[in-house]
Scaffold this motif. Sequence first.
Motif, PDB file in Angstrom:
ATOM      1  N   LEU A 189       1.558  30.368 -52.813  1.00 27.86           N
ATOM      2  CA  LEU A 189       1.205  30.476 -54.224  1.00 27.86           C
ATOM      3  C   LEU A 189       2.455  30.180 -55.030  1.00 27.86           C
ATOM      4  O   LEU A 189       3.454  30.886 -54.909  1.00 27.86           O
ATOM      5  CB  LEU A 189       0.666  31.870 -54.547  1.00 27.86           C
TER       6      LEU A 189
ATOM      7  N   ALA B  95      -7.715  30.751 -57.719  1.00 27.90           N
ATOM      8  CA  ALA B  95      -6.556  30.651 -56.824  1.00 27.90           C
ATOM      9  C   ALA B  95      -6.820  31.399 -55.528  1.00 27.90           C
ATOM     10  O   ALA B  95      -6.493  30.916 -54.439  1.00 27.90           O
ATOM     11  CB  ALA B  95      -5.304  31.194 -57.519  1.00 27.90           C
TER      12      ALA B  95
ATOM     13  N   LEU C  94      -6.606  29.874 -51.827  1.00 29.97           N
ATOM     14  CA  LEU C  94      -5.694  30.451 -50.832  1.00 29.97           C
ATOM     15  C   LEU C  94      -6.465  30.844 -49.576  1.00 29.97           C
ATOM     16  O   LEU C  94      -5.972  30.667 -48.461  1.00 29.97           O
ATOM     17  CB  LEU C  94      -4.949  31.659 -51.415  1.00 29.97           C
TER      18      LEU C  94
ATOM     19  N   THR D 278      -2.290  25.486 -50.569  1.00 29.54           N
ATOM     20  CA  THR D 278      -1.241  25.868 -51.509  1.00 29.54           C
ATOM     21  C   THR D 278      -1.815  25.701 -52.896  1.00 29.54           C
ATOM     22  O   THR D 278      -2.562  24.750 -53.158  1.00 29.54           O
ATOM     23  CB  THR D 278       0.003  24.980 -51.323  1.00 29.54           C
TER      24      THR D 278
ATOM     25  N   TRP E 136       0.020  37.927 -59.834  1.00 32.83           N
ATOM     26  CA  TRP E 136       0.322  36.897 -58.837  1.00 32.83           C
ATOM     27  C   TRP E 136       0.973  37.508 -57.600  1.00 32.83           C
ATOM     28  O   TRP E 136       0.683  37.078 -56.483  1.00 32.83           O
ATOM     29  CB  TRP E 136       1.185  35.799 -59.450  1.00 32.83           C
TER      30      TRP E 136
ATOM     31  N   ALA F 183      -0.807  37.109 -53.927  1.00 30.63           N
ATOM     32  CA  ALA F 183      -0.087  36.583 -52.757  1.00 30.63           C
ATOM     33  C   ALA F 183      -0.101  37.605 -51.622  1.00 30.63           C
ATOM     34  O   ALA F 183      -0.307  37.241 -50.454  1.00 30.63           O
ATOM     35  CB  ALA F 183       1.337  36.208 -53.138  1.00 30.63           C
TER      36      ALA F 183
ATOM     37  N   LEU G  97       4.966  33.640 -52.006  1.00 27.77           N
ATOM     38  CA  LEU G  97       4.916  33.501 -53.463  1.00 27.77           C
ATOM     39  C   LEU G  97       6.234  32.910 -53.938  1.00 27.77           C
ATOM     40  O   LEU G  97       7.308  33.391 -53.553  1.00 27.77           O
ATOM     41  CB  LEU G  97       4.695  34.869 -54.121  1.00 27.77           C
TER      42      LEU G  97
END
Length: 170
Positions: free
Chosen positions: A2, A61, A65, A70, A86, A90, A97
């Motif tokens: 990420l 996202a 993932l 990615t 975030w 991750a 991350l």
Amino acid sequence: MLIVMCGLQGTGKSTIAAQLGLQLPAPVLPVDPVELAMWAAGIDRDQPTGLAAFVVIGALAGNMLRLGQTVIVDAVNDAEVARQQWRDLAARHEVTLRFVEVVCSDEALHRRRLAGRADNDIAGAAEPTWESVEARREGFTGWTDERLVLDAVDDVPGNVARALAYVGQG
């Protein structure tokens, strides 16, 4: 992995994110167009559409993932709560991350870039003012996460090469 692009409006983070996405290749998920689309769909601007856009991008996202891709997230990320989202994402997906912050050390250049922005397609969506950008700068003070800091006074290809090296792809 990420990759989270961070930085004030007008620094060029979206330009670098797009080039990084092409080079890796990896999808780039920008938060701002999601909020603009909410407004275009008739959701009142008094609603927490900024927060909602972050939640939507986080969900997208997470799906990517989960597929082993990615992902590059593109947003100002000046608030600690945004950056924590975030970190948590991750950790949940057990991926690396990488924060990449884009700054502009030349105030005159930053002001010109901000004044020249016209990157939305939604009628009535105001571009940020210098005053609003300056007000968001404080959100970056005290930020201690490991991150790559790129300066917009440097050329885009050089900044993209540094970002690729930082994420282990250059």
